[in-house]
Design an enzyme around this catalytic site. Structure first.
Site, PDB file in Angstrom:
ATOM      1  N   GLU A 142      -5.371   1.976   1.873  1.00  0.00           N
ATOM      2  CA  GLU A 142      -5.287   0.816   2.763  1.00  0.00           C
ATOM      3  C   GLU A 142      -5.557   1.219   4.198  1.00  0.00           C
ATOM      4  O   GLU A 142      -6.230   0.493   4.943  1.00  0.00           O
ATOM      5  CB  GLU A 142      -3.900   0.171   2.653  1.00  0.00           C
ATOM      6  CG  GLU A 142      -3.736  -1.148   3.424  1.00  0.00           C
ATOM      7  CD  GLU A 142      -3.283  -0.985   4.868  1.00  0.00           C
ATOM      8  OE1 GLU A 142      -3.251  -1.994   5.587  1.00  0.00           O
ATOM      9  OE2 GLU A 142      -2.975   0.151   5.297  1.00  0.00           O
ATOM     10  N   GLU A 143      -5.033   2.380   4.581  1.00  0.00           N
ATOM     11  CA  GLU A 143      -5.164   2.824   5.969  1.00  0.00           C
ATOM     12  C   GLU A 143      -6.607   3.159   6.333  1.00  0.00           C
ATOM     13  O   GLU A 143      -6.927   3.313   7.505  1.00  0.00           O
ATOM     14  CB  GLU A 143      -4.267   4.040   6.222  1.00  0.00           C
ATOM     15  CG  GLU A 143      -2.768   3.766   6.102  1.00  0.00           C
ATOM     16  CD  GLU A 143      -2.221   2.904   7.224  1.00  0.00           C
ATOM     17  OE1 GLU A 143      -3.018   2.429   8.068  1.00  0.00           O
ATOM     18  OE2 GLU A 143      -1.009   2.683   7.265  1.00  0.00           O
ATOM     19  N   ASP A 190       5.428   2.231   7.345  1.00  0.00           N
ATOM     20  CA  ASP A 190       4.061   1.804   7.056  1.00  0.00           C
ATOM     21  C   ASP A 190       3.399   2.778   6.090  1.00  0.00           C
ATOM     22  O   ASP A 190       2.729   3.715   6.526  1.00  0.00           O
ATOM     23  CB  ASP A 190       3.269   1.712   8.363  1.00  0.00           C
ATOM     24  CG  ASP A 190       1.851   1.216   8.168  1.00  0.00           C
ATOM     25  OD1 ASP A 190       1.582   0.605   7.132  1.00  0.00           O
ATOM     26  OD2 ASP A 190       1.028   1.448   9.066  1.00  0.00           O
ATOM     27  N   HIS A 220       1.811   4.105  13.185  1.00  0.00           N
ATOM     28  CA  HIS A 220       0.650   4.997  13.117  1.00  0.00           C
ATOM     29  C   HIS A 220       0.859   6.270  13.933  1.00  0.00           C
ATOM     30  O   HIS A 220      -0.088   6.770  14.559  1.00  0.00           O
ATOM     31  CB  HIS A 220      -0.628   4.280  13.535  1.00  0.00           C
ATOM     32  CG  HIS A 220      -1.187   3.395  12.458  1.00  0.00           C
ATOM     33  ND1 HIS A 220      -2.408   2.797  12.553  1.00  0.00           N
ATOM     34  CD2 HIS A 220      -0.686   3.032  11.246  1.00  0.00           C
ATOM     35  CE1 HIS A 220      -2.640   2.090  11.454  1.00  0.00           C
ATOM     36  NE2 HIS A 220      -1.600   2.212  10.651  1.00  0.00           N
ATOM     37  N   HIS A 250       0.839  -1.204   0.000  1.00  0.00           N
ATOM     38  CA  HIS A 250       0.000   0.000   0.000  1.00  0.00           C
ATOM     39  C   HIS A 250       0.870   1.249   0.000  1.00  0.00           C
ATOM     40  O   HIS A 250       1.880   1.334   0.689  1.00  0.00           O
ATOM     41  CB  HIS A 250      -1.030  -0.008   1.123  1.00  0.00           C
ATOM     42  CG  HIS A 250      -0.549   0.239   2.509  1.00  0.00           C
ATOM     43  ND1 HIS A 250      -0.387   1.510   3.033  1.00  0.00           N
ATOM     44  CD2 HIS A 250      -0.242  -0.602   3.513  1.00  0.00           C
ATOM     45  CE1 HIS A 250      -0.002   1.426   4.304  1.00  0.00           C
ATOM     46  NE2 HIS A 250       0.104   0.154   4.618  1.00  0.00           N
ATOM     47  N   ASP A 275       3.971  -5.364   3.581  1.00  0.00           N
ATOM     48  CA  ASP A 275       3.461  -4.244   4.372  1.00  0.00           C
ATOM     49  C   ASP A 275       4.301  -4.127   5.639  1.00  0.00           C
ATOM     50  O   ASP A 275       4.201  -4.973   6.531  1.00  0.00           O
ATOM     51  CB  ASP A 275       1.990  -4.499   4.727  1.00  0.00           C
ATOM     52  CG  ASP A 275       1.309  -3.289   5.344  1.00  0.00           C
ATOM     53  OD1 ASP A 275       1.993  -2.299   5.623  1.00  0.00           O
ATOM     54  OD2 ASP A 275       0.081  -3.351   5.544  1.00  0.00           O
TER      55      ASP A 275
END
Length: 505
Positions: free
Chosen positions: A312-313, A279, A444, A267, A344
């Site tokens: 994707e998130e 990420d 995140h 992603h 990922d």
């Protein structure tokens, strides 16, 4: 992807960055047609160069590369230009999604104690009215609050009652809808395991109460207070929710049979408040450099397709759209996908070397594992075993972009260096690092930047991506029994794919 259109030319500055990056790398093999050559050609230095460009893009675009933003557009342009410079045609596959941006949020206990409460608003939650919601905290008769019957006999007659429900038994959306329909103006959902609760409603629910997640400890403490007397809370969630467009970026090799396609995906988008370099800039950079080097191979037996997923998130939206579109409009092309490999987070600072556990030797999968997945996993684990590289299983949970593929019956596996799980002493013995903390403490957060990427993990995983691409690009016999055949439909030679391979192919 039989019909392809070239994407719009990237901005001149982005193109210059891409060409500078590619020119700066060391000399590469002209025809890296076996595993040994390909893993040498895909260097960690070049992969890291791509990460530097993604970091620069985030820095120039409000610190993020999230779906529907200028940072995502610039990231896509960089990927497209790099692929085009390597000889690929690229395609954008557009789709719509619900864009969310939180401008401000707070959760406050006003009485009996005055304090701020840590919380994480649910994705797709409705915003609170201007000024927020202030009212009495009320728990349902059935703690999980999965339907309106759970609120039977509970007084929600206050002007702005706030519901307090437990995680479990049903979706967060069902809890938020039930609370809203019962009369609550907001809902706090507390975890049923230790730690904070970061959840999603899975989609827009117009009748749901604005929802946020709190820890189990906070939920239980508030529940005890409500048993002793009135508890007054204030919840503010100021956010934008609107339909926007985003897209996947797709490209594939121009050699290899197109009825036996090997797919590699990562992603491209970040979260909304960080650059997302591990990420998932790391997976993006790994498959991007693999594509660049694979484009130099004179002949492949199977088409290799690269997918850079959008949104994707926000709930695996790009890969879900891709698979759903094939299911509806071209099921034969879906059947032509021999296997899908997902990458990922491949540079976690406190890393493991994780392979998706398709054979369920450690973790039971939540869905039926498609035939061929075990053989796909073996391509990666056999490579690590041959190199004396330790590895561990990581759950075949459908938590990333392979979810739609396995639900559609397409074989899959992939690599993962860890996110919010906690590293064990046994894993420290295998991979180094620190026990008792998460694999990526920056997961995140805005701290997921270029300075926190683990180069050792990135190098190991990039080589494994390179190996899987060339190995499966030449043969998927172990996965689906199919042998070599050219795009014309005529049988072609099988190219050796061992460590030495054949130079003349």
């Amino acid at each position: 992807m039989r019909s392809r259109t070239a994407a719009a030319t990237a901005a001149a500055a982005t193109a210059a960055l891409a060409m500078t990056t590619l020119a700066a790398g060391p000399a590469q093999a002209k025809n890296p047609n076996n595993s040994k050559k390909m893993t040498r050609a895909v260097t960690v230095e070049n992969v890291h160069d791509h990460l530097e460009q993604l970091q620069a893009i985030a820095d120039a675009n409000d610190g993020n590369r999230g779906a529907g933003t200028s940072g995502y557009e610039a990231s896509a342009e960089y990927v497209e230009q790099t692929l085009q410079d390597a000889g690929y045609e690229t395609e954008r596959q557009d789709f719509t999604f619900m864009y969310e941006e939180v401008h401000g949020t707070s959760l406050t206990e006003l009485s009996p104690d005055a304090r701020e409460v840590e919380h994480v608003p649910m994705s797709y939650s409705q915003p609170t009215p201007e000024g927020g919601v202030t009212g009495a905290l009320v728990a349902p008769a059935v703690a999980v609050g999965c339907d309106t019957a759970a609120w039977d006999g509970v007084d929600l007659s206050g002007d702005s009652d706030i519901a307090l429900v437990s995680r479990g038994d049903c979706s967060f959306a069902a809890k938020a809808v039930s609370a809203g329909e019962a009369g609550a103006e907001a809902v706090l959902i507390y975890n049923n395991v230790e730690g904070p609760l970061n959840g999603t409603l899975g989609g827009v629910e117009p009748t749901s109460a604005p929802a946020t997640g709190i820890s189990m400890a906070e939920g239980q403490a508030l529940l005890q207070k409500t048993a002793a007397g009135p508890v007054t809370m204030s919840f503010v969630l100021d956010k934008t929710m609107e339909q926007r467009e985003t897209f996947n970026v797709l490209a594939e090799t121009d050699t290899g049979r197109d009825d036996n396609v090997v797919m590699l995906g990562a992603h491209l988008d970040s979260i909304g408040d960080g650059p997302g370099i591990n990420d998932n800039g790391s997976g993006t950079a790994g498959i991007l450099e693999t594509a660049v080097q694979l484009g130099k191979v004179n002949k492949l037996n199977n088409t290799v397709r690269f997918a850079f997923w959008g949104a994707e998130e926000l709930g695996l939206l790009g890969s879900d759209h891709y698979v759903a579109d094939l299911q509806e409009n071209d099921p034969e092309e879906l059947d032509d996908i021999a296997t899908y490999l997902n990458f990922d987070m491949i540079g976690s600072p406190n890393h493991i070397i994780g392979v998706y556990d398709a054979d369920e030797s450690t973790y039971e999968a939540p869905v039926a594992v498609p035939a061929g997945s075990v053989a796909t996993e073996a391509v990666l684990t056999d490579y690590f075993d041959a190199a004396d590289q330790p590895w561990v299983d990581t759950a075949f949970s459908g938590r990333s972009d392979y979810s739609a593929f396995i639900n559609a019956g397409v074989p899959a596996s992939g690599l993962f260096t860890g996110a919010d799980g906690t590293k064990t002493e046994e894993e420290v013995e295998m991979f180094g690092g620190t026990a008792g903390i998460t694999y990526d403490p920056n997961y995140h957060t805005p701290a997921d930047d270029i300075g926190n990427v683990n180069m050792e993990a990135l190098d190991i995983m990039s080589d494994a991506i390179a190996h899987s691409a060339i190995t499966l690009g030449q043969s998927t016999k172990e996965i689906n029994g199919k042998t070599s055949r050219g795009k014309s439909g005529k049988p072609g030679p099988t190219v050796p794919v061992g460590p030495e391979g054949a130079d003349a192919a």
